[in-house]
Design an enzyme around this catalytic site. Structure first.
Site, PDB file in Angstrom:
ATOM      1  N   LYS A 151      28.988  12.569  22.743  1.00 25.89           N
ATOM      2  CA  LYS A 151      28.198  11.711  23.850  1.00 25.89           C
ATOM      3  C   LYS A 151      27.116  12.723  24.008  1.00 25.89           C
ATOM      4  CE  LYS A 151      29.322   8.962  27.909  1.00 25.89           C
ATOM      5  NZ  LYS A 151      28.814   7.779  27.315  1.00 25.89           N
TER       6      LYS A 151
HETATM    7  N1  PMP Z   1      30.308   3.457  23.362  1.00 27.76           N
HETATM    8  C1  PMP Z   1      29.232   3.894  23.843  1.00 27.76           C
HETATM    9  C2  PMP Z   1      28.100   4.144  22.606  1.00 27.76           C
HETATM   10  C3  PMP Z   1      29.068   4.382  24.830  1.00 27.76           C
HETATM   11  O1  PMP Z   1      27.770   4.881  25.485  1.00 27.76           O
HETATM   12  C4  PMP Z   1      30.228   3.935  25.872  1.00 27.76           C
HETATM   13  C5  PMP Z   1      30.070   4.243  27.494  1.00 27.76           C
HETATM   14  N2  PMP Z   1      29.759   5.500  27.650  1.00 27.76           N
HETATM   15  C6  PMP Z   1      31.238   3.209  25.448  1.00 27.76           C
HETATM   16  C7  PMP Z   1      31.147   3.098  23.822  1.00 27.76           C
HETATM   17  C8  PMP Z   1      32.365   2.823  26.499  1.00 27.76           C
HETATM   18  O2  PMP Z   1      33.286   4.258  26.718  1.00 27.76           O
HETATM   19  P1  PMP Z   1      33.773   4.510  27.991  1.00 27.76           P
HETATM   20  O3  PMP Z   1      34.960   3.590  27.994  1.00 27.76           O
HETATM   21  O4  PMP Z   1      34.423   5.876  27.648  1.00 27.76           O
HETATM   22  O5  PMP Z   1      33.002   4.364  28.832  1.00 27.76           O
END
Ligand code: PMP
Length: 285
Positions: A151
């Site tokens: 991320k």
């Molecule tokens: N995929 C991507 C590319 C994202 O940016 C996010 C949000 N951060 C998610 C999926 C969902 O992840 P999470 O449930 O940890 O927010």
């Protein structure tokens, strides 16, 4: 009172919270971030986003200049300082200031930034009526080029897809991976329901391992569903009975149209409804 933002141990008013133009976070998107929800002033599943933040940093060979317990305390403190109950915390760690060249070794002062703010969800009616999304031509980053599991502050792959979606009138867009399989949306993971079975792409599809995705998979299994992580194609999406997305900000949101095709009967389905309810209870009880 102005919102306070944490930067490396100091609290700044929102308008004064700034970092250097020499920070490689700005120059190259060299850094990592997390989005964390708070419900009733308490953070939801703090350990998982912290672990993911540290893993993302490790993948970038970036050392976070604090400990996880210290970060956890600072996150809680920022929620309290800003009087935020149901909100969203954005944690960033940048590479820090360096030269204009790429070399991360020349950056010596990683910046730890914590922003606690209100959460911006999809409009309420979309939770009742469901979202229309489209599949975009921007392919999700090849995991061997830039792993979607990191991320990072470089979200251009997702932004390009988002632009395509927006230009087609959709606020979320479905991205396929380099093999043509369903990966995920620009900021949410995707689930399908087919004949009572719940399906979602596996990590190998090249996705961010969503924390909401994980929570929803556990809820689905606890509710007795056959929950599977399996490679999916656009065909699977088109013939699904139900489709929904998960994400920290979005939580669980139904999808009723993909590429102008109606999913199921065009209304949010019962399995999606049940999981939305269970997720609500998990976070608010
Ligand atoms: N995929 C991507 C590319 C994202 O940016 C996010 C949000 N951060 C998610 C999926 C969902 O992840 P999470 O449930 O940890 O927010």
């Amino acid at each position: 009172m102005a919102l306070k933002v944490y930067i490396n141990g100091t609290l700044y008013d929102k308008d004064d919270a700034k970092i250097s133009v020499y920070d490689h976070g700005l120059l190259y998107g060299d850094g990592v971030f997390e989005g964390i929800r708070s419900y009733g002033g308490k953070v939801f599943r703090l350990q998982e986003p912290l672990d993911r933040l540290w893993d993302s940093a490790k993948a970038l060979w970036l050392e976070i200049p604090t400990s996880k317990p210290q970060m956890a305390r600072n996150i809680q403190r920022m929620l309290e300082t800003n009087g935020i109950e149901d909100g969203y915390v954005r944690v960033l760690v940048t590479r820090g200031c360096g030269t204009l060249g790429l070399d991360p070794n020349r950056c010596t002062d990683p910046q730890v930034i914590i922003i606690a703010d209100t959460v911006s969800l999809y409009p309420k009616e979309l939770y009742e009526k469901g979202l229309a999304i489209i599949t975009v031509s921007t392919v999700r980053s090849h995991p061997a080029a830039l792993s979607p599991r990191i991320k990072s502050l470089n979200y251009l792959n997702n932004i390009l897809a988002k632009i395509e979606g927006l230009q087609a009138g959709c606020i979320e867009a479905l991205m396929l991976n380099h093999k043509g399989e369903v990966a995920e949306c620009t900021g949410d993971n995707i689930f399908l329901v087919r004949r009572g079975r719940i399906l979602t792409p596996p990590n190998e599809a090249g996705i961010l391992e969503g924390i909401t995705r994980d929570a929803v998979m556990t809820l689905a299994r606890e509710a007795g569903y056959d929950m599977r992580e399996t490679p999916l194609t656009k065909h699977d999406v088109y013939i699904a009975d139900e489709c929904f997305l998960t994400g920290t900000a979005a939580e669980v949101v139904p999808v009723v149209k993909v590429d102008s095709r109606t999913i199921g009967d065009g209304t949010p389905g019962p399995v999606t409804g049940e999981l939305m309810q269970r997720f609500h209870e998990l976070t608010r009880s």
